[in-house]
Design a protein around this motif. Structure first.
Motif, PDB file in Angstrom:
ATOM      1  N   THR A 122      69.301  78.368  62.634  1.00 17.28           N
ATOM      2  CA  THR A 122      69.558  79.409  63.633  1.00 17.28           C
ATOM      3  C   THR A 122      70.495  80.497  63.150  1.00 17.28           C
ATOM      4  N   ASP A 123      71.243  80.236  62.087  1.00 24.10           N
ATOM      5  CA  ASP A 123      72.233  81.227  61.651  1.00 24.10           C
ATOM      6  C   ASP A 123      71.662  82.288  60.726  1.00 24.10           C
ATOM      7  N   THR A 124      70.463  82.080  60.204  1.00 19.75           N
ATOM      8  CA  THR A 124      69.930  83.024  59.217  1.00 19.75           C
ATOM      9  C   THR A 124      68.573  83.615  59.589  1.00 19.75           C
ATOM     10  N   VAL A 125      67.977  83.157  60.654  1.00 16.63           N
ATOM     11  CA  VAL A 125      66.618  83.600  60.983  1.00 16.63           C
ATOM     12  C   VAL A 125      66.603  84.342  62.317  1.00 16.63           C
ATOM     13  N   LYS A 126      65.899  85.439  62.330  1.00 16.74           N
ATOM     14  CA  LYS A 126      65.665  86.147  63.584  1.00 16.74           C
ATOM     15  C   LYS A 126      64.293  85.710  64.098  1.00 16.74           C
ATOM     16  N   TYR A 127      64.293  84.970  65.181  1.00 12.04           N
ATOM     17  CA  TYR A 127      63.049  84.405  65.684  1.00 12.04           C
ATOM     18  C   TYR A 127      62.232  85.442  66.459  1.00 12.04           C
ATOM     19  N   THR A 128      60.936  85.166  66.550  1.00 13.09           N
ATOM     20  CA  THR A 128      60.007  86.063  67.230  1.00 13.09           C
ATOM     21  C   THR A 128      59.278  85.320  68.338  1.00 13.09           C
ATOM     22  N   VAL A 129      58.599  86.072  69.171  1.00  7.91           N
ATOM     23  CA  VAL A 129      57.781  85.471  70.227  1.00  7.91           C
ATOM     24  C   VAL A 129      56.725  84.557  69.621  1.00  7.91           C
ATOM     25  N   ASN A 130      56.107  84.994  68.540  1.00  8.49           N
ATOM     26  CA  ASN A 130      55.078  84.167  67.899  1.00  8.49           C
ATOM     27  C   ASN A 130      55.638  82.855  67.387  1.00  8.49           C
ATOM     28  N   ASP A 131      56.889  82.876  66.905  1.00 10.48           N
ATOM     29  CA  ASP A 131      57.494  81.634  66.429  1.00 10.48           C
ATOM     30  C   ASP A 131      57.495  80.586  67.538  1.00 10.48           C
ATOM     31  N   TYR A 132      57.983  80.986  68.696  1.00  9.84           N
ATOM     32  CA  TYR A 132      58.054  80.044  69.820  1.00  9.84           C
ATOM     33  C   TYR A 132      56.666  79.688  70.343  1.00  9.84           C
ATOM     34  N   THR A 133      55.745  80.650  70.304  1.00 14.44           N
ATOM     35  CA  THR A 133      54.398  80.405  70.816  1.00 14.44           C
ATOM     36  C   THR A 133      53.651  79.391  69.952  1.00 14.44           C
ATOM     37  N   TYR A 134      53.687  79.602  68.625  1.00 17.46           N
ATOM     38  CA  TYR A 134      53.001  78.665  67.729  1.00 17.46           C
ATOM     39  C   TYR A 134      53.659  77.285  67.762  1.00 17.46           C
ATOM     40  N   TYR A 135      54.981  77.272  67.794  1.00 19.61           N
ATOM     41  CA  TYR A 135      55.693  75.995  67.836  1.00 19.61           C
ATOM     42  C   TYR A 135      55.322  75.226  69.101  1.00 19.61           C
ATOM     43  N   ALA A 136      55.303  75.921  70.216  1.00 18.71           N
ATOM     44  CA  ALA A 136      54.948  75.282  71.488  1.00 18.71           C
ATOM     45  C   ALA A 136      53.520  74.765  71.460  1.00 18.71           C
ATOM     46  N   ASP A 137      52.614  75.527  70.865  1.00 13.82           N
ATOM     47  CA  ASP A 137      51.215  75.088  70.793  1.00 13.82           C
ATOM     48  C   ASP A 137      51.104  73.802  69.990  1.00 13.82           C
ATOM     49  N   ALA A 138      51.813  73.762  68.864  1.00 11.25           N
ATOM     50  CA  ALA A 138      51.774  72.547  68.045  1.00 11.25           C
ATOM     51  C   ALA A 138      52.392  71.371  68.785  1.00 11.25           C
ATOM     52  N   LEU A 139      53.522  71.616  69.438  1.00  7.22           N
ATOM     53  CA  LEU A 139      54.183  70.542  70.183  1.00  7.22           C
ATOM     54  C   LEU A 139      53.294  70.001  71.302  1.00  7.22           C
ATOM     55  N   SER A 140      52.650  70.904  72.027  1.00  2.12           N
ATOM     56  CA  SER A 140      51.804  70.453  73.137  1.00  2.12           C
ATOM     57  C   SER A 140      50.604  69.670  72.634  1.00  2.12           C
ATOM     58  N   ASN A 141      50.139  70.011  71.452  1.00  2.00           N
ATOM     59  CA  ASN A 141      48.969  69.321  70.905  1.00  2.00           C
ATOM     60  C   ASN A 141      49.307  67.982  70.272  1.00  2.00           C
ATOM     61  N   VAL A 142      50.594  67.677  70.133  1.00  2.00           N
ATOM     62  CA  VAL A 142      50.969  66.317  69.720  1.00  2.00           C
ATOM     63  C   VAL A 142      51.570  65.563  70.902  1.00  2.00           C
ATOM     64  N   GLY A 143      51.412  66.133  72.093  1.00  2.00           N
ATOM     65  CA  GLY A 143      51.840  65.438  73.300  1.00  2.00           C
ATOM     66  C   GLY A 143      53.291  65.621  73.686  1.00  2.00           C
ATOM     67  N   ARG A 144      53.999  66.516  72.992  1.00  2.00           N
ATOM     68  CA  ARG A 144      55.413  66.757  73.317  1.00  2.00           C
ATOM     69  C   ARG A 144      55.500  67.944  74.287  1.00  2.00           C
ATOM     70  N   TYR A 145      55.033  67.720  75.488  1.00  2.00           N
ATOM     71  CA  TYR A 145      54.885  68.805  76.455  1.00  2.00           C
ATOM     72  C   TYR A 145      56.222  69.390  76.897  1.00  2.00           C
ATOM     73  N   ASP A 146      57.194  68.529  77.163  1.00  2.00           N
ATOM     74  CA  ASP A 146      58.492  69.033  77.617  1.00  2.00           C
ATOM     75  C   ASP A 146      59.150  69.889  76.532  1.00  2.00           C
ATOM     76  N   ASP A 147      59.016  69.458  75.274  1.00  2.00           N
ATOM     77  CA  ASP A 147      59.572  70.246  74.169  1.00  2.00           C
ATOM     78  C   ASP A 147      58.854  71.585  74.045  1.00  2.00           C
ATOM     79  N   ALA A 148      57.552  71.563  74.300  1.00  2.00           N
ATOM     80  CA  ALA A 148      56.778  72.814  74.242  1.00  2.00           C
ATOM     81  C   ALA A 148      57.254  73.788  75.304  1.00  2.00           C
ATOM     82  N   VAL A 149      57.464  73.281  76.505  1.00  2.00           N
ATOM     83  CA  VAL A 149      57.965  74.136  77.590  1.00  2.00           C
ATOM     84  C   VAL A 149      59.344  74.688  77.229  1.00  2.00           C
ATOM     85  N   SER A 150      60.192  73.839  76.674  1.00  2.00           N
ATOM     86  CA  SER A 150      61.537  74.283  76.278  1.00  2.00           C
ATOM     87  C   SER A 150      61.471  75.395  75.244  1.00  2.00           C
ATOM     88  N   ALA A 151      60.541  75.258  74.300  1.00  2.00           N
ATOM     89  CA  ALA A 151      60.386  76.294  73.280  1.00  2.00           C
ATOM     90  C   ALA A 151      59.981  77.626  73.903  1.00  2.00           C
TER      91      ALA A 151
END
Length: 473
Positions: free
Chosen positions: A259-288
């Motif tokens: 978190t100290d060196t990267v400027k995150y983007t909307v796509n970062d959170y969107t892709y991460y959430a998609d991957a999380l939801s597809n492995v069944g980590r729904y709450d983590d996806a929502v948090s992302a």
């Protein structure tokens, strides 16, 4: 204080003997550069120090060009040009003055003039890559092919110079990605690429949908340059596209651990959430996804995406709630398709229902949404009415009861008058006519049934149901 600072730095320059200066030009240049940059290129404030420097180095083209480069850093372009000329005068066969002239022109956005000076520089030191590369960089916007041609000249005198990598990067910067990937693919050892070029190679492969290649390059890049964490971004995106969700999550976890060196983007959170939801980590996806407003305060899609995660989790109440927040957020900008997506949530809920009561309740909610569409969007009324007919028939398939009847009738009234009907519209009309014909025959309204059977035969001449109704006495 500034005057004292300049004098101290100047004294440092003067304290060096002429032989020592000849042996250490770089340290002299560093010292005078600090004086000039600190003075923000002020000629009067640095007059004495510059005079002493030029006196000691008047025949040294490298030193004089270094002095001019100091003024260039301070954005005093006139002085930078002056010392570029002096460097050429000191040694016309040295490339230093020509390169400095090119750098001044480049800083002033005169790419054509800059390229001309760089090209001249290549004549005086054919094996120094500086002028070739700088020529290519300024010329790439005008003529990337010409820029690469200059790099090919460099390859002739320096066979080990990474021309293919440089050419790929230039073509990529000019959005000629297919050509860029062709040059990148020629590089035999990608781990010898500089970090930003290897990252561009991986990113280019991703954009060109060469996801397997992008993943491989991202892995190589992160192994060689572990501090260049954006390689994890390409890895996450590409793995998600390949539906390799477990590895996409792994890359995402690495990306979001810095978190100290990267400027995150909307796509970062969107892709991460998609991957999380597809492995069944729904709450983590929502948090992302809830982080999206942190990186884009104007983004209005977060709640829509969150709703999609809840649908995957079969948490339909939460999905509807989130989607309604999205609809409220976009307000009057909502289209019928936005409401159609809400209806889809209810339809998904009906399919997931384990009891008839739950299924019917969900279908009725979807029907209400289509009613809203018909009211709010005239241009989509025909579509909405047809969907209501289908849904109501699903709610109660008993044609004698005919709860879908008013919607089939409404569809007929909307489409029947049209002179130019599409094949789809005609087919739907036939279905509506059939529904009404059967409904009326089951309710002993033979005349009405025959009227619609005749209309049905005009579209489907071989329809057996219509023929049987017509044959009734």
């Amino acid at each position: 204080m500034k005057a004292i600072k300049y004098l101290v730095a100047g004294a440092l320059v003067l304290s060096m003997s002429a032989p020592a200066m000849a042996q250490d030009v770089k340290s002299q240049i560093d010292a005078i550069t600090k004086v000039i940059v600190d003075a923000k290129g002020d000629v009067n404030a640095t007059k004495a120090q510059v005079k002493d420097f030029t006196k000691l180095n008047k025949k040294n083209a490298e030193a004089i060009a270094g002095l001019g480069r100091a003024f260039l850093r301070a954005k005093n372009y006139e002085q930078a040009k002056l010392y570029a000329d002096m460097a050429i005068k000191a040694n016309k066969n040295s490339f230093e003055g020509y390169v400095l002239h090119g750098d001044v022109c480049a800083a002033q956005d005169d790419g054509g003039a800059a390229a001309s000076w760089y090209e001249q520089a290549t004549y005086y030191d054919k094996q120094n890559p500086t002028a070739y590369v700088k020529y290519a960089r300024v010329y790439q916007k005008v003529d990337p092919d010409g820029a690469v041609a200059m790099l090919e000249k460099l390859r002739q005198v320096m066979p080990d110079y990474p021309v293919d990598a440089a050419a790929g990067y230039m073509y990529s910067n000019n959005s000629r990605l297919k050509t860029a990937i062709e040059f990148y693919d020629k590089v035999s050892d990608v781990t010898k690429m500089e970090d930003y070029i290897l990252y561009d190679y991986a990113s280019t492969a991703y954009v060109l949908e060469q996801y397997d290649k992008a993943v491989k390059l991202a892995a190589q890049g992160f192994q060689k340059y572990p501090k260049y964490v954006s390689f994890n971004r390409v890895g996450m995106y590409s793995c998600d596209k390949l539906k390799d969700y477990a590895n996409a999550v792994s890359y995402g976890e690495k990306l979001f651990a810095t978190t100290d060196t990267v400027k995150y983007t909307v796509n970062d959170y969107t892709y991460y959430a998609d991957a999380l939801s597809n492995v069944g980590r729904y709450d983590d996806a929502v948090s992302a996804l809830k982080h999206i407003p942190e990186v884009d305060a104007d983004n209005k899609e977060a709640d829509k995406l969150i709703s999609g995660v809840y649908v995957k989790a079969k948490k339909f109440a939460e999905a509807v709630a989130s989607y309604n927040v999205y609809l409220n957020t976009i307000g009057d900008a909502a289209t019928y398709k936005d409401y159609d997506a809400l209806a889809d949530i209810y339809i998904d809920e009906s399919l997931a229902a384990t009891d008839e009561e739950g299924k019917v309740a969900a279908l009725k909610n979807a029907d209400k949404v289509y009613g809203t569409i018909a009211e709010k969007f005239d241009y989509a009324a025909t579509y909405a009415v047809w969907k209501r007919a289908i849904l109501n028939h699903q709610i109660n398939p008993d044609l004698k009861a005919g709860i879908a009847l008013p919607y089939y009738q409404q569809y007929i009234s909307l489409v029947e008058p049209k002179a130019d009907k599409t094949a789809s519209e005609s087919n739907k009309l036939a279905t509506a006519y059939q529904y009404l014909a059967v409904h009326y025959i089951q309710n002993d309204k033979v005349a009405d049934a025959k009227a619609y059977a005749e209309k049905l035969l005009q579209i489907r001449p071989e329809d057996e149901t219509a023929k049987q109704i017509i044959s009734l006495k």
